[in-house]
Structures are given as C-alpha cells and as structure tokens.
Design a protein around this motif. Structure first.
Motif, PDB file in Angstrom:
ATOM      1  N   ILE A   5      30.741  65.856  39.276  1.00 21.71           N
ATOM      2  CA  ILE A   5      31.760  64.840  39.530  1.00 21.71           C
ATOM      3  C   ILE A   5      31.115  63.460  39.599  1.00 21.71           C
ATOM      4  N   VAL A   6      29.999  63.366  40.283  1.00 19.42           N
ATOM      5  CA  VAL A   6      29.292  62.096  40.401  1.00 19.42           C
ATOM      6  C   VAL A   6      28.813  61.633  39.029  1.00 19.42           C
ATOM      7  N   ARG A   8      30.116  62.376  36.068  1.00 17.60           N
ATOM      8  CA  ARG A   8      31.271  61.946  35.275  1.00 17.60           C
ATOM      9  C   ARG A   8      31.769  60.585  35.726  1.00 17.60           C
ATOM     10  N   LEU A   9      31.787  60.348  37.017  1.00 17.61           N
ATOM     11  CA  LEU A   9      32.207  59.046  37.543  1.00 17.61           C
ATOM     12  C   LEU A   9      31.249  57.953  37.104  1.00 17.61           C
ATOM     13  N   HIS A  10      29.964  58.245  37.156  1.00 16.49           N
ATOM     14  CA  HIS A  10      28.954  57.277  36.721  1.00 16.49           C
ATOM     15  C   HIS A  10      29.109  56.954  35.228  1.00 16.49           C
ATOM     16  N   ASN A  11      29.296  57.983  34.404  1.00 21.56           N
ATOM     17  CA  ASN A  11      29.480  57.776  32.967  1.00 21.56           C
ATOM     18  C   ASN A  11      30.757  56.995  32.675  1.00 21.56           C
ATOM     19  N   TRP A  12      31.821  57.271  33.401  1.00 20.36           N
ATOM     20  CA  TRP A  12      33.077  56.531  33.246  1.00 20.36           C
ATOM     21  C   TRP A  12      32.861  55.051  33.554  1.00 20.36           C
ATOM     22  N   ARG A  13      32.118  54.791  34.631  1.00 26.13           N
ATOM     23  CA  ARG A  13      31.834  53.409  35.013  1.00 26.13           C
ATOM     24  C   ARG A  13      31.010  52.707  33.931  1.00 26.13           C
ATOM     25  N   LEU A  14      30.001  53.376  33.391  1.00 22.12           N
ATOM     26  CA  LEU A  14      29.183  52.787  32.326  1.00 22.12           C
ATOM     27  C   LEU A  14      30.024  52.479  31.085  1.00 22.12           C
ATOM     28  N   ARG A  15      30.932  53.389  30.726  1.00 22.48           N
ATOM     29  CA  ARG A  15      31.797  53.138  29.570  1.00 22.48           C
ATOM     30  C   ARG A  15      32.711  51.938  29.806  1.00 22.48           C
ATOM     31  N   ASN A  16      33.223  51.798  31.008  1.00 18.86           N
ATOM     32  CA  ASN A  16      34.076  50.647  31.317  1.00 18.86           C
ATOM     33  C   ASN A  16      33.300  49.339  31.241  1.00 18.86           C
TER      34      ASN A  16
END
Length: 50
Positions: A5-6, A8-16
């Motif tokens: 989960i952490v 995926r959240l980190h990757n989502w933040r990087l993509r944003n």
C-alpha cells in the motif's frame, strides 16, 4: 502487510508530480520527449520507473 500500500501510494505521488511538471513545459519540449499535452497522463503511466 502495509508495504504494498505504501509503495502504491508513493508511486501514485511520483506520477502526480511528473504530470504537474510536464504540464508546465511548452508544446515544443513535450514533442521533444515524445508526447503531446493531451497525452501527458498516458505518457506518465507508460513510464516503467514511476
């Protein structure tokens, strides 16, 4: 347990962050890296490192 989960959240933040930075570039620079303004989201999603 929480690591996926952490991650995926980190990757989502990087993509944003990448989307926001790419949105600040002009159309010529976007063309130089192989995308257009309308395709920034798809371009970021296809990048393996994000």
């Amino acid at each position: 347990m929480f690591e996926p989960i952490v991650r995926r959240l980190h990757n989502w933040r990087l993509r944003n962050i990448a989307r926001r930075k790419l949105a600040t570039l002009d159309d010529r620079l976007l063309a130089d890296i192989g995308t257009e303004r309308d395709n920034i989201g798809d371009f970021v999603a296809r990048q393996p490192d994000l």
